[in-house]
Design a protein around this motif. Structure first.
Motif, PDB file in Angstrom:
ATOM      1  N   GLU A 183       0.929  -1.231   0.060  1.00 17.52           N
ATOM      2  CA  GLU A 183      -0.153  -0.052  -0.023  1.00 17.52           C
ATOM      3  C   GLU A 183       0.853   1.136   0.008  1.00 17.52           C
ATOM      4  OE1 GLU A 183      -3.325   1.988  -0.601  1.00 17.52           O
ATOM      5  OE2 GLU A 183      -3.307  -0.076  -0.612  1.00 17.52           O
ATOM      6  N   LYS A 184       1.751   1.369   0.667  1.00 18.34           N
ATOM      7  CA  LYS A 184       3.066   2.334   1.012  1.00 18.34           C
ATOM      8  C   LYS A 184       3.470   2.797  -0.625  1.00 18.34           C
ATOM      9  CE  LYS A 184       4.312   2.266   5.299  1.00 18.34           C
ATOM     10  NZ  LYS A 184       5.509   2.174   6.596  1.00 18.34           N
ATOM     11  N   LEU A 185       3.846   1.579  -1.345  1.00 16.37           N
ATOM     12  CA  LEU A 185       4.178   1.397  -2.602  1.00 16.37           C
ATOM     13  C   LEU A 185       3.428   2.144  -3.692  1.00 16.37           C
ATOM     14  CD1 LEU A 185       6.710   1.401  -4.412  1.00 16.37           C
ATOM     15  CD2 LEU A 185       6.425  -1.069  -4.841  1.00 16.37           C
ATOM     16  N   LYS A 186       2.088   1.703  -3.520  1.00 13.06           N
ATOM     17  CA  LYS A 186       1.230   1.895  -4.579  1.00 13.06           C
ATOM     18  C   LYS A 186       0.766   3.378  -4.133  1.00 13.06           C
ATOM     19  CE  LYS A 186      -3.708   0.901  -5.577  1.00 13.06           C
ATOM     20  NZ  LYS A 186      -5.060  -0.113  -5.201  1.00 13.06           N
ATOM     21  N   THR A 187       0.812   3.730  -2.993  1.00  9.97           N
ATOM     22  CA  THR A 187       0.073   5.157  -2.599  1.00  9.97           C
ATOM     23  C   THR A 187       1.347   6.173  -3.298  1.00  9.97           C
ATOM     24  OG1 THR A 187      -0.795   4.796  -0.967  1.00  9.97           O
ATOM     25  CG2 THR A 187      -0.010   7.222  -1.187  1.00  9.97           C
ATOM     26  N   ALA A 188       2.834   5.934  -3.074  1.00 10.29           N
ATOM     27  CA  ALA A 188       3.961   6.732  -3.626  1.00 10.29           C
ATOM     28  C   ALA A 188       3.802   6.691  -5.266  1.00 10.29           C
ATOM     29  CB  ALA A 188       5.146   6.211  -3.021  1.00 10.29           C
ATOM     30  N   LEU A 189       3.555   5.655  -5.957  1.00  3.67           N
ATOM     31  CA  LEU A 189       3.543   5.574  -7.306  1.00  3.67           C
ATOM     32  C   LEU A 189       2.326   6.429  -7.816  1.00  3.67           C
ATOM     33  CD1 LEU A 189       4.187   1.811  -7.753  1.00  3.67           C
ATOM     34  CD2 LEU A 189       5.777   3.679  -8.529  1.00  3.67           C
ATOM     35  N   SER A 190       1.113   6.409  -7.349  1.00  7.30           N
ATOM     36  CA  SER A 190      -0.115   7.008  -7.701  1.00  7.30           C
ATOM     37  C   SER A 190       0.221   8.460  -7.607  1.00  7.30           C
ATOM     38  CB  SER A 190      -1.341   6.830  -6.796  1.00  7.30           C
ATOM     39  OG  SER A 190      -1.113   7.402  -5.430  1.00  7.30           O
ATOM     40  N   ARG A 191       1.047   9.046  -6.833  1.00 11.95           N
ATOM     41  CA  ARG A 191       1.699  10.531  -6.700  1.00 11.95           C
ATOM     42  C   ARG A 191       2.621  10.653  -7.679  1.00 11.95           C
ATOM     43  NH1 ARG A 191       1.133  10.659  -0.210  1.00 11.95           N
ATOM     44  NH2 ARG A 191      -1.261  10.690   0.099  1.00 11.95           N
ATOM     45  N   LYS A 192       3.180   9.668  -8.200  1.00 13.21           N
ATOM     46  CA  LYS A 192       4.643   9.885  -8.879  1.00 13.21           C
ATOM     47  C   LYS A 192       5.610  10.561  -8.098  1.00 13.21           C
ATOM     48  CE  LYS A 192       3.097   9.489 -13.585  1.00 13.21           C
ATOM     49  NZ  LYS A 192       2.149   8.062 -13.213  1.00 13.21           N
ATOM     50  N   ASP A 193       5.662  10.242  -6.848  1.00 11.09           N
ATOM     51  CA  ASP A 193       6.874  10.725  -5.830  1.00 11.09           C
ATOM     52  C   ASP A 193       7.933   9.963  -5.829  1.00 11.09           C
ATOM     53  OD1 ASP A 193       8.082  11.539  -3.387  1.00 11.09           O
ATOM     54  OD2 ASP A 193       6.272  11.989  -2.373  1.00 11.09           O
TER      55      ASP A 193
END
Length: 438
Positions: A183-193
């Protein structure tokens, strides 16, 4: 008496706003039908357990459910129309060979998503296509081509298509050791952070870590992104997916307008909808729209949930997003047919009705003023307020008033006589000239 109000998240559309949205929907459906898609109409609510077979996790969470009083069944307002099309294909059209081309338009209803606030719009207007039993690359290429044609109907500038595939990001997320890390990785990818992605990717095996850190940068011109993606170490299934993506873009080349095809971008870091899409997915964008106005892709597992195994692809168009972008860009609502209101007293009212009928035969919107009193704001202001372009006052000297400016023009009595005799061409031409002066 309670306050007169609407539930949060729904709204009325007055005539000008309704005309804009209706024109958008009609142009989209005309385009879909020109490509061979047949229109269908689906119910606004269904049995919840049936509808939810075809919904992803986000759509299930957004569904508005209630108990239907007559049967006691739990039903749901549709948050998406695609599952309804899948149900129809698997049941009502079970004996029809594919490929099957279907299109639709209508309202969908959704609970506000987290972070959008209680006043977020819940009722959305959509139009879209579904192409059933057509594989890749040809089926996906056609879907991209029809999406490009849909973008062209909007009149908005700088439209573009952004294409991707679920496989790269899905594989990376599948390498996470547990749900929290995923979930942490998915959130970061969704923000392109990029920094957050690099931090979350430390939990992954080394090969997946390199791919994860590359995903936020795998966006841009199609050829460049595919070249960079192919230099990374991927498992076989992702390499196959990248080849499939290249094949789809090549197949779409002859179908999509060349300038738009040359500007297609690729985004391999998109993480939404993994439980729904199974292959190619895409989005259409236009200047002035805060989010994508077209979203779609391949969903080969959906129709099978209703009893018919079938490959499928399609997309939905957000009519409200297009309308908002058109207004932001200064585009006027569609003019529609010239509209005329006749104002007459006594025996002249029968003449007015005959003239209105003759103009309707020429494609006008025409009516006779039913008020037997003076309008408080004056006749021209009244006419403008209720949507007429021209008011025709019949009397000894018939005249036409353009309602926006209040300018009056004398009408040709001979044209009126010919219209009463069955030839309204001259009267129609004169009124159009008054309504839309060159």
């Amino acid at each position: 008496m309670s306050d007169i109000r609407l539930p949060a998240g729904v709204r009325d559309f007055l005539p000008r706003a309704a005309a804009r949205r209706r024109a958008i929907a009609e142009r989209l459906l005309e385009t879909f039908e020109a490509w061979g898609y047949q229109r269908l109409i689906t119910p606004v609510f269904e049995c919840a357990d049936v509808l939810e077979r075809g919904l992803g996790a986000d759509a299930r969470a957004a569904a508005i459910r209630f108990v239907e009083p007559g049967s006691g069944e739990v039903v749901a307002l549709r948050p998406d129309i695609t599952p309804q099309v899948a149900r129809i294909v698997a049941t009502r059209l079970a004996d029809v060979d594919g490929p099957i081309r279907l299109c639709y338009e209508g309202a969908v209803n959704r609970l506000p998503q987290p972070g959008t606030g209680p006043l977020a719009q819940r009722e959305l207007l959509q139009a879209g296509i579904e192409l059933i039993d057509a594989g890749s690359p040809d089926g996906d290429a056609e879907a991209l081509a029809v999406a490009a044609a849909a973008l062209a109907t909007t009149g908005l500038e700088h439209v573009r298509l952004d294409v991707g595939h679920v496989a790269p990001a899905k594989w990376v997320l599948g390498q996470a050791p547990d749900a929290l890390a995923r979930e942490k990785l998915k959130t970061a990818l969704s923000r392109k952070d990029k920094a957050a992605v690099a931090k979350a990717a430390t939990a992954l095996p080394s090969t997946a870590r390199e791919a994860a850190e590359a995903l936020p940068r795998l966006w841009g011109p199609a050829r460049d992104v595919l070249d960079r993606a192919r230099h990374l170490k991927w498992p076989h299934e992702v390499e196959v997916a990248l080849g499939e993506l290249a094949d789809v873009l090549a197949a779409a080349g002859p179908l999509v307008e060349p300038t738009l095809h040359d500007e297609v971008t690729i985004d391999l870091g998109e993480v939404r909808g993994f439980e729904y899409y199974t292959g190619i997915r895409f989005a259409g964008w236009a200047d002035g729209a805060a989010d994508a106005i077209v979203r779609g892709g391949r969903y080969d597992e959906l129709v099978g949930r209703y009893g018919r195994a079938a490959k499928a692809t399609g997309f939905a168009v957000d009519i409200e997003a297009i309308a908002t972008a058109q207004r932001a860009s200064g585009m006027a609502p569609p003019a529609g047919a010239t509209s005329v209101l006749f104002h007459a007293e006594g025996k002249q009212r029968q003449v007015a009705h005959r003239l209105a009928r003759a103009l309707r035969g020429k494609g006008f919107r025409a009516a006779v003023d039913l008020a037997h009193r003076e309008h408080k704001q004056g006749l021209p202001a009244y006419g403008k307020g209720v949507g007429f372009d021209v008011i025709v006052e019949l009397g000894r000297a018939p005249k036409a008033i353009e309602t926006t400016t209040g300018k009056a023009s004398k009408l040709d009595a001979a044209a009126i006589e010919r219209a009463l005799a069955g030839d309204a061409a001259a009267l129609a031409q004169g009124l159009r000239r008054i309504a839309c002066p060159s």
